[in-house]
Write a protein that holds these residues in place. Structure first.
Motif, short mmCIF file in Angstrom:
data_model
loop_
_atom_site.label_atom_id
_atom_site.label_comp_id
_atom_site.label_asym_id
_atom_site.label_seq_id
_atom_site.Cartn_x
_atom_site.Cartn_y
_atom_site.Cartn_z
N ALA A 34 110.61 40.48 20.73
CA ALA A 34 111.66 40.06 21.64
C ALA A 34 111.37 38.64 22.11
CB ALA A 34 111.76 41.00 22.83
N ARG A 35 112.27 37.73 21.81
CA ARG A 35 112.11 36.34 22.23
C ARG A 35 112.38 36.23 23.72
NH1 ARG A 35 115.55 34.16 18.81
NH2 ARG A 35 114.01 33.60 17.25
N ARG A 36 111.69 35.28 24.38
CA ARG A 36 111.90 35.08 25.81
C ARG A 36 113.33 34.64 26.12
NH1 ARG A 36 106.79 33.22 24.91
NH2 ARG A 36 105.15 34.00 26.30
N ALA B 275 97.89 27.50 18.98
CA ALA B 275 98.31 28.88 19.23
C ALA B 275 97.72 29.87 18.25
CB ALA B 275 99.84 28.97 19.18
N ILE B 276 97.36 29.42 17.05
CA ILE B 276 96.95 30.36 16.00
C ILE B 276 95.80 31.27 16.41
CG2 ILE B 276 95.89 30.47 13.70
CD1 ILE B 276 97.91 28.35 12.80
N TYR C 199 103.24 32.85 21.80
CA TYR C 199 103.64 33.64 20.64
C TYR C 199 103.19 35.09 20.70
CZ TYR C 199 104.92 29.20 18.48
OH TYR C 199 105.52 27.99 18.20
N GLU C 200 102.82 35.56 21.87
CA GLU C 200 102.37 36.95 21.99
C GLU C 200 103.42 37.91 21.45
OE1 GLU C 200 101.40 37.62 26.07
OE2 GLU C 200 99.32 36.96 25.82
N LEU D 286 93.99 37.91 16.27
CA LEU D 286 92.95 38.39 17.17
C LEU D 286 91.57 38.45 16.54
CD1 LEU D 286 94.93 41.18 19.04
CD2 LEU D 286 94.64 38.77 19.64
N ASP D 287 91.48 38.53 15.20
CA ASP D 287 90.15 38.57 14.58
C ASP D 287 89.62 37.17 14.27
OD1 ASP D 287 91.88 37.99 12.55
OD2 ASP D 287 91.14 39.52 11.16
N GLU D 288 90.31 36.14 14.76
CA GLU D 288 89.82 34.76 14.67
C GLU D 288 89.51 34.27 16.08
OE1 GLU D 288 88.99 32.85 12.29
OE2 GLU D 288 89.96 33.62 10.48
#
Length: 234
Positions: free
Chosen positions: A198-200, A92-93, A189-190, A98-100
């Protein structure tokens, strides 16, 4: 959450994201210009709401997808090295930072000790015949979240999974391929580095699992007979 708890959460997550290390309570107290007791209270709140997991000393062990200890995965970016909390978190990382555009995820097979590494990016799953095995059903993730994460691993294949299950006495959990693991990690993890996060809701989590090809009682799409309700708060 309280404002201090949310600011503390952001400091923890951005600290991990940028350096691979969680800022200390002293650093957070100084940067937020609040007394140490306020940070202690915020950390307790974050732990109660399952944004973090701490050890016996009160230090952060997990702030998914980041980890402060070795649970079997390293994740190397261009300038930062992270511990991945598990197979799910490690994949997920690159989707969260986003810069990776891609990272090198490395681990060993728990069944035979063979070393594995993949370039994991955001465009398509990595190639490989290996299999992920998750031991703990979603309904019980937070019974012992460190144990849960330590047992979300990647094996060479079915033979190594069977060998490990026999050696440990564990029952078979959920087994799936790298493409499914990548899809599971892609959007889970968006928003975690933004505010407010806000958690799902459980129904949203169930739909997400189904959308990436994960079904059955293990994933909460069918009830577990011995326990009602499901917990997706990771």
């Amino acid at each position: 959450m309280t404002d201090i708890a949310e600011l503390t959460r952001l400091m923890i997550y951005h600290g991990f994201a940028s350096t691979g290390v969680c800022p200390s309570r002293q650093q957070m107290s100084a940067q937020l210009v609040v007394p140490p007791a306020a940070i202690d209270s915020a950390m307790n709140e974050l732990q109660e709401q399952r944004h973090i997991a701490v050890d016996d000393r009160g230090e952060v062990v997990l702030a998914h997808p980041f980890c402060s200890v070795n649970l079997g995965f390293s994740v190397m970016g261009r300038e930062t090295l992270w511990w991945g909390g598990c197979a799910w978190d490690s994949f997920a990382i690159p989707h969260l930072i986003l810069d990776e555009p891609s990272v090198l995820v490395a681990t060993t097979c728990p069944g035979c000790g063979a070393a594995h590494a993949w370039i994991v990016g955001t465009v398509a799953p990595p190639a490989g015949e290996q299999l992920a095995h998750f031991l703990v059903p979603t309904a019980r993730i937070w019974d012992d979240v460190v144990h849960t994460c330590a047992n979300q691993r990647i094996f060479c294949g079915e033979e190594c999974i069977d060998r490990w299950l026999l050696a440990t006495g564990n029952e078979r959990g959920s087994v799936f391929d790298l493409a499914t693991l990548w899809r599971l990690a892609e959007h889970w993890y968006e928003g975690r580095l933004g505010s407010p996060y806000a958690r799902r809701e459980p129904s949203e989590a169930k739909a997400y699992f189904q959308s990436v090809g994960l079904h059955g009682a293990f994933w909460g799409t069918e009830p577990l007979p011995e326990k009602e309700g499901f917990d997706y708060s990771i």
